[in-house]
Design an enzyme around this catalytic site. Structure first.
Site, PDB file in Angstrom:
ATOM      1  N   LYS A  23       0.805  -1.226   0.000  1.00 34.06           N
ATOM      2  CA  LYS A  23       0.000   0.000   0.000  1.00 34.06           C
ATOM      3  C   LYS A  23       0.837   1.274   0.000  1.00 34.06           C
ATOM      4  CE  LYS A  23      -4.080  -1.937  -0.014  1.00 34.06           C
ATOM      5  NZ  LYS A  23      -5.010  -1.775  -1.138  1.00 34.06           N
ATOM      6  N   ASP A  24       2.141   1.155   0.204  1.00 33.07           N
ATOM      7  CA  ASP A  24       2.995   2.339   0.070  1.00 33.07           C
ATOM      8  C   ASP A  24       2.861   2.935  -1.323  1.00 33.07           C
ATOM      9  OD1 ASP A  24       3.852   1.746   2.612  1.00 33.07           O
ATOM     10  OD2 ASP A  24       5.942   1.401   2.074  1.00 33.07           O
TER      11      ASP A  24
END
Length: 360
Positions: free
Chosen positions: A63-64
């Site tokens: 999700k970065d």
């Protein structure tokens, strides 16, 4: 030369191919993650099972990429200016990625999340300086759903954005521009299929679109789905959306609707697999024992799906998937004998692997 031979030929003890120069801060460190060949599972299937190690992003998860993608998009469109506020509704990892990006970019971060998520995630968000509001987990259609609460909160603030990870297609675009091309390059263009679970749909849609384009449609793209989600049945039925029921131990994946991100690609999917929690837990412990990989449940589910897809497609194929994050954010559950028993999953862990369930 097969991809497995190529992997071994390039391998060097205690070596990893980093970028050739220093990168600029947290933001510069996002992406360029390793692609790991899972040795035992590759031997068992006669395929190359390869997994993108997204837990090696600087914020610890896949999700970065989405977090950075949606913030950059808002900046470029003039929606977010210095000193602004970033608001999101998230089950955890997107919020953690956003909190990191906000620290690096100087923004206030506000997170609404279901109160069913692990305490490790909530604590980490607060340690990263985010304001966290755990709220009752209710259906998306309910106005008190955590996504709607985040949207409404952002509306009342100046210089604030609701990043809207589920329906903001900047999420999928980030994976189209980075994750997909990286997998293509790391497999030397020999990836026969890609499969992963989806929550927002960003990873599956973005990677899938990139691989379809680069392979001229040769690469198959499949969806993996946990219990309680309707997406596998939607794909297998040709587009019939049934009512969501039940649930899964996995966090942040599964869905009761077609998000805008998934909607950009769902018609191009080649198929879908339903993966029971029992198989996910067994694989989670197996990967720890045989590969030395300490992974969260969604990563284990993805690997189960990759193995099953390899068996469907036959030997000699290269099947890619995603290792979403590590087990550190879930260890109080996944390695707890008491928790496993409460979920009816204690027998899913093979007897010789029960030694890893060290928490009472």
């Amino acid at each position: 030369m097969s991809i497995s031979t190529a992997f071994r030929a390039r391998a060097k003890p205690l070596a990893r191919a980093f970028t050739a120069r220093a990168v600029d801060g947290f933001v510069g460190g996002v992406g360029n993650t390793p692609l790991i060949r899972l040795e035992k599972l590759s031997r068992l299937t006669g395929c190359d099972i390869v997994a993108k190690s997204e837990l090696q992003n600087p914020g610890g998860s896949v999700k970065d990429r989405a977090a950075l993608g949606v913030v950059r998009d808002a900046e470029q469109r003039g929606l977010l200016k210095p000193g602004g506020t970033v608001v999101e509704g998230t089950a955890g990892n997107t919020g953690i990625g956003l909190a990191h990006v906000c620290r690096a970019r100087g923004y206030r971060c506000v997170i609404f999340m279901p109160n069913t998520q692990s305490q490790e995630k909530i604590d980490l968000l607060r340690m990263l300086g985010a304001e966290v509001y755990p709220v009752p987990a209710v259906a998306y259609e309910d106005p008190k759903n955590y996504n709607h609460l985040a949207r409404d909160f952002a509306k009342d603030l100046p210089n604030a954005i609701w990043t809207d990870q589920f329906d903001n297609t900047a999420n999928a675009e980030a994976h189209y521009r980075s994750t997909g091309p990286e997998i293509w390059e790391q497999t030397q263009g020999k990836v026969d299929a890609f499969i992963c679970a989806t929550g927002t749909g960003g990873t599956l849609a973005g990677v899938g679109r990139a691989l379809k384009e680069k392979s001229d449609g040769r690469t198959q793209v499949w969806l993996a789905d946990p219990p309680g989600s309707v997406l596998a049945s939607y794909v297998s039925s040709g587009g019939k959306l049934k009512e969501r029921s039940g649930g899964s131990i996995t966090e942040g994946i599964g869905q009761g609707r077609i998000t805008n991100n998934l909607g950009t690609f769902v018609k191009q999917l080649d198929g879908a697999l339903h993966i029971p929690d029992q198989k996910t837990i067994a694989m989670l412990y197996e990967l720890l024992d045989t590969e030395g990989l300490y992974l969260g449940a969604s990563s284990a589910l993805n690997v189960v799906a990759a193995v099953e897809l390899a068996q469907k497609l036959g030997p000699g194929k290269t099947i890619a998937t995603i290792l979403c994050d590590g087990a550190y954010r879930y260890q109080s559950r996944l390695f707890s004998k008491k928790w496993l028993k409460a979920k009816g999953l204690e027998d899913s862990v093979p007897e010789h692997l029960q030694k890893y369930a060290v928490l009472d």
